[in-house]
Design an enzyme around this catalytic site. Structure first.
Site, PDB file in Angstrom:
ATOM      1  N   ASP A 290       0.832  -1.205   0.000  1.00 30.87           N
ATOM      2  CA  ASP A 290       0.000   0.000   0.000  1.00 30.87           C
ATOM      3  C   ASP A 290       0.866   1.255   0.000  1.00 30.87           C
ATOM      4  OD1 ASP A 290      -2.184   1.699   0.214  1.00 30.87           O
ATOM      5  OD2 ASP A 290      -2.390   1.429   2.373  1.00 30.87           O
ATOM      6  N   GLU A 324      -2.483  10.296  -0.817  1.00 29.40           N
ATOM      7  CA  GLU A 324      -3.749   9.568  -0.701  1.00 29.40           C
ATOM      8  C   GLU A 324      -4.052   9.209   0.740  1.00 29.40           C
ATOM      9  OE1 GLU A 324      -6.387   6.051  -0.394  1.00 29.40           O
ATOM     10  OE2 GLU A 324      -4.281   6.210   0.193  1.00 29.40           O
ATOM     11  N   ASP A 352      -4.781  -0.006  -6.036  1.00 30.14           N
ATOM     12  CA  ASP A 352      -4.525   0.381  -4.645  1.00 30.14           C
ATOM     13  C   ASP A 352      -5.113  -0.656  -3.691  1.00 30.14           C
ATOM     14  OD1 ASP A 352      -3.783   1.730  -2.379  1.00 30.14           O
ATOM     15  OD2 ASP A 352      -5.388   3.215  -2.468  1.00 30.14           O
TER      16      ASP A 352
END
Length: 456
Positions: A290, A324, A352
């Site tokens: 991630d 993000e 993602d």
């Protein structure tokens, strides 16, 4: 007779197109599985740069590194998009223990992103366990004031799709402190959002809403093993106390960037297709799943097309979004600049959800385009890609708007993703090279098909 001839010609055309598509996809997968750079890129991001929280020096290094690597691919254009991003820092490692009848049991915690620090010497208070905001409201200020609220709603193991379980309990992470402070809580502890019972606390973004800063309370995640222990201990001693200390702080915003690379369309350069992931990560580990995986897979899509000499009809952009994790500024900035430049995006694809084996895509589209894309499903089935569903595509491409646009999110196997999500074990060795490469090929294949046939 003319109708029969037309039908024969039409069937021949579709058969030819099917054969071409099958061959192109074979070439794409072969290129990714035999000549990919994505694993070595991830190795560098994870092991040479490391954690890349927005505003950090490592985030800046990641921008410079990925920009340089995209330039090496010989794209038509590589550039940066400037923005301001939050700069939150964790400080020294957090400490915590359960104090039960003078017995101290140390437990693993980590501050949630955006939290304030505890007092310098830490915070000690009685604990009250809850499983949701309704229960919090029922208890009210009389039972909560001055205590540490312990949010202990686990991920539901009954769901096959892990992201459904994540969505079912993550509200206590991002809004737990905001809700607890309404009733005078001194602090908040949140069960880590993962299936596995382990000793890794999982961080993540949280916020206080619109309340004054003077009312903020410190908030931390506690590992699942420790959450089980705390819950069990409270059943035998409801007046036990919990101690934790953290020194995190919010600094002034700093300048950072999206990284953008582009192959200009040969027929419709004004129509833009985006593929991307987010360059920032949390600070506990390398962020290899991630979202290092999504970053390098998106870069690999461009590498595949360049290596195969594929000249897209439409302009294809790889976008490595910044921020993000704790603000979404990168996706918002990309949309802002897109609007000001009057750009027309027809397709956007985001990765993602980790670097595990790809299983399909989740689409945001109208019925006509979804039905058309579903017709390509048989092309993906030899690669065990079988899940084409409607649903959320991705946080960074969510703000993107155009007159008509289809959005998609790569769906890898989700069963192990939350073992690593936002935790200290999200490292390079948790990513399998072949699974990562299969994901990149799957993304390139979908982009190729959309580029060939457009959207309706």
């Amino acid at each position: 007779m003319k109708n029969i001839t037309f039908i024969i010609l039409l069937n021949s055309f579709f058969a030819f197109a099917q054969t071409n598509n099958e061959q192109m996809m074979k070439d794409i997968y072969k290129s990714s599985l035999t000549n990919s750079q994505c694993y070595s890129w991830l190795d560098y991001l994870s092991n040479k740069i490391g954690a890349r929280l927005s505003g950090s020096s490592n985030a800046e290094k990641a921008v410079l590194y990925t920009k340089a690597e995209l330039e090496k691919l010989g794209l038509d254009r590589v550039y940066l998009q400037e923005m301001k991003v939050p700069h939150w820092v964790r400080g020294e490692k957090e400490t915590a223990y359960i104090l039960d009848n003078k017995k101290k049991t140390n437990v693993p915690i980590c501050a949630l992103g955006g939290s304030i620090a505890t007092p310098k010497n830490g915070l000690t208070a009685e604990v009250i366990e809850v499983h949701g905001f309704d229960e919090l409201a029922t208890l009210g200020s009389d039972k909560i004031k001055g205590k540490i609220v312990f949010f202990n709603r686990p991920m539901d193991p009954a769901n096959i799709e892990a992201f459904i379980s994540y969505g079912g309990c993550v509200d206590q992470r991002y809004a737990g402190a905001k809700e607890a402070l309404k009733y005078g809580a001194a602090g908040a502890i949140v069960r880590s959002v993962n299936f596995r019972l382990d000793d890794f606390p999982h961080t993540g973004s949280q916020g206080y809403g619109d309340v004054p800063k003077s009312q903020y309370i410190p908030t931390a995640a506690i590992s699942t093993n420790a959450a089980e222990l705390l819950s069990k201990s409270l059943k035998t001693n409801s007046h036990l106390k919990f101690y934790f200390k953290q020194s995190c702080q919010q600094l002034e915003e700093v300048v950072s960037y999206n990284v953008v690379g582009e192959i200009k369309g040969s027929e419709h350069p004004e129509k833009i297709m985006v593929v991307g992931g987010h360059l920032d990560s949390w600070d506990l580990a390398d962020g290899s799943h991630d979202d290092g995986a999504g970053v390098v897979q998106s870069m690999e899509v461009m590498h595949i097309f360049k290596r195969l000499g594929y000249k897209p009809k439409n302009t294809i952009r790889v976008v490595l979004f910044m921020n993000e994790e704790n603000g979404g500024r990168g996706g918002k900035k990309y949309e802002e600049l897109s609007k000001s430049n009057n750009e027309n995006h027809i397709f956007a694809l985001e990765s993602d959800s980790g670097g595990f084996s790809p299983r399909g895509f989740s689409f945001e589209s109208d019925d006509a385009n979804f039905n058309r894309i579903n017709e390509w499903k048989n092309l993906f089935e030899p690669y065990l890609i079988h899940s084409f569903t409607k649903g959320h595509s991705g946080s960074d491409i969510e703000p993107l708007t155009s007159g008509k646009i289809v959005k998609a999110g790569l769906k890898p196997d989700s069963q192990r993703y939350f073992d690593y999500h936002h935790a200290a074990n999200d490292k390079f060795d948790a990513v399998n090279k072949r699974e990562l490469e299969l994901g990149a090929a799957t993304m390139a294949s979908l982009l190729y098909l959309v580029d060939q046939y457009g959207i309706q």
